[in-house]
Design a protein around this motif. Structure first.
Motif, PDB file in Angstrom:
ATOM      1  N   ALA A 299      -0.506 -33.146 -46.401  1.00 53.94           N
ATOM      2  CA  ALA A 299       0.846 -33.471 -45.816  1.00 53.94           C
ATOM      3  C   ALA A 299       1.144 -31.676 -44.542  1.00 53.94           C
ATOM      4  CB  ALA A 299       1.494 -33.576 -46.605  1.00 53.94           C
ATOM      5  N   PHE A 300       0.944 -31.207 -45.201  1.00 61.65           N
ATOM      6  CA  PHE A 300       1.538 -29.654 -44.892  1.00 61.65           C
ATOM      7  C   PHE A 300       1.000 -28.623 -44.417  1.00 61.65           C
ATOM      8  CE2 PHE A 300       5.914 -31.790 -46.271  1.00 61.65           C
ATOM      9  CZ  PHE A 300       6.322 -31.841 -45.483  1.00 61.65           C
ATOM     10  N   TRP A 301       0.448 -28.085 -43.596  1.00 60.69           N
ATOM     11  CA  TRP A 301      -0.678 -27.179 -43.195  1.00 60.69           C
ATOM     12  C   TRP A 301       0.278 -26.013 -42.953  1.00 60.69           C
ATOM     13  CZ3 TRP A 301      -5.973 -27.642 -43.798  1.00 60.69           C
ATOM     14  CH2 TRP A 301      -6.232 -28.314 -43.623  1.00 60.69           C
ATOM     15  N   PRO A 302      -0.178 -24.352 -42.846  1.00 62.18           N
ATOM     16  CA  PRO A 302       0.129 -23.322 -42.417  1.00 62.18           C
ATOM     17  C   PRO A 302       0.197 -23.489 -40.224  1.00 62.18           C
ATOM     18  CG  PRO A 302      -1.515 -22.588 -43.395  1.00 62.18           C
ATOM     19  CD  PRO A 302      -1.298 -24.031 -43.812  1.00 62.18           C
ATOM     20  N   GLN A 303       0.921 -23.835 -39.906  1.00 64.43           N
ATOM     21  CA  GLN A 303       0.600 -24.326 -38.734  1.00 64.43           C
ATOM     22  C   GLN A 303       0.509 -23.542 -38.248  1.00 64.43           C
ATOM     23  OE1 GLN A 303       3.019 -28.068 -37.398  1.00 64.43           O
ATOM     24  NE2 GLN A 303       4.073 -26.369 -36.012  1.00 64.43           N
TER      25      GLN A 303
END
Length: 412
Positions: A299-303
């Motif tokens: 869902a979310f990565w450390p962008q």
């Protein structure tokens, strides 16, 4: 640093794309002794996660105000005439709620200055109503209107000639018609409060996290800079093999477009790359499992961290994702969906750091060709790295906080 003991309210759209950079700015202002509070619907508290940043909810009990989730749902589907007009009406209602409720909240909690995000027009008017200073923050693409600058919701090239100005004038005329619900709300409150546009003091500072060379040339005074970020502490453990990685994201609002993510994953596989997909919570576990091409999906990565490992990015043109990719020197394929994304995509093409494709009817073959182009032609990476070098010297959130402090500390 000398503590100034000033209490600043953040007035901004209720989305992570605006609130996250502003919380980073607020945390940096804390080093100068500022107390910073986000003011919005009570539900927005879930987005305020930075230590030291306060939150104050509006008193909307018993009202028919839009809920946060219903508002975000309208933002997630803003395409087509019906989707666009629904989004504008909902935004007008949100602005009206802030204008009606926020002044009393700011009085109650003792706010004496405002950081007003440019994407929420209620902020400056609230500050003027209370007679307190404010600065304008620009967390996305600068939206300030100028004759030579096309409306940001259009992917038009920059043209500083007569034809360009005429074209832009027509574009602004259409946008003014579409935005009348919001304009009506603002004009109504100005009349009720006796605050005319000609009487209102201008902001001493309009400060952007946009690098100057990413924007079109302007005559208006904008202080450009670099991304407003906190230091990422998350560890990144990516599987390593011979395939280059391509970061694929549609942000937090448009992350439910399963078919588009499928096209991205297949296009990456077609050129021997591996997609790293961040869907922002928009896909179910079953939809994730059905994605082709062996992508890495969360869902979310450390962008910021993941982009340093990538050879390219496929993005919707959301501003924070774009400047994070450019900060890492990564070329971009932009698939603009809504808002100012077409304008951001056009600027990427202008500086040579990426290409833009329409997401409508996008095929695997077309995206694969574009990806192969930006990954193999060194000019795209050279342009992206040029932006990265400028961003490295821009000072980021530390420099932005220093400028905001100087503006708010200056004698009236």
């Amino acid at each position: 640093m000398i503590a100034v003991s000033r209490h600043v309210a953040i007035i901004a759209p209720p989305t992570p794309g605006h609130l996250n950079p502003l919380q980073a700015l607020g945390a940096a202002l804390g080093e100068y002794g500022y107390r910073v509070t986000v003011v919005h619907l009570a539900e927005v508290a879930r987005f305020v996660t930075t230590p030291g940043i306060g939150f104050a909810g509006l008193d909307t009990a018993g009202s028919t105000t839009l809920s946060l989730d219903s508002y975000l749902a309208t933002l997630a589907d803003p395409t087509g005439f019906l989707g666009l007009t629904r989004m504008i009406r909902s935004t007008a209602a949100m602005t009206a709620t802030l204008l009606d409720q926020a002044p009393e909240v700011l009085r109650r909690i003792g706010v004496d200055a405002v950081i007003a995000d440019s994407a929420e027009p209620a902020g400056p008017l609230i500050a003027q109503r209370l007679g307190i200073p404010y600065v304008v923050s620009i967390t996305g693409l600068p939206l300030l209107r100028e004759p030579n600058i096309p409306p940001p919701f259009l992917g038009w090239r920059y043209r500083a000639d007569r034809w360009g100005r005429v074209r832009n004038q027509v574009g602004y005329f259409v946008s003014d018609l579409l935005l009348r619900p919001i304009t009506h709300v603002l004009d109504e409150r100005r009349r009720a409060w006796g605050v005319g546009e000609d009487m209102a003091p201008s902001a001493p500072l309009s400060i952007a996290q946009c690098p100057e060379s990413l924007d079109y040339p302007r005559s208006e005074s904008v202080v450009y800079g670099g991304p407003w970020r906190t230091v990422e502490s998350k560890m990144l453990d990516l599987p390593v093999d011979a395939r280059p990685l391509v970061f694929c994201s549609l942000g937090t609002l448009q992350g439910g477009r399963r078919a588009l993510f499928s096209t991205m994953a297949q296009a990456c596989a077609a050129i021997g790359a591996r997609a790293v997909i961040g869907h922002g919570g928009g896909l179910s576990a079953a939809e994730v499992a059905a994605l082709p091409g062996d992508p890495l999906v969360r869902a979310f990565w450390p962008q910021q961290a993941v982009l340093r490992h990538c050879s390219a990015a496929v993005l919707h043109g959301g501003f924070n994702s774009v400047i994070d990719a450019l900060s890492a020197g990564v070329p971009i394929i932009a698939l603009p969906i809504a808002f100012e994304q077409p304008g951001t995509a056009a600027r990427l093409v202008r500086i040579g750091a990426g290409r833009t494709l329409s997401p409508r009817g996008l095929t695997v073959e077309r995206l694969a060709r574009a990806l192969k182009d930006v990954m193999q032609d060194p000019r795209y990476r050279i342009a992206a790295r040029g932006l990265a070098a400028q961003i490295d010297t821009a000072g980021g959130v530390v420099q932005a906080a220093a400028r905001v402090d100087a503006a708010l500390s200056a004698p009236a």
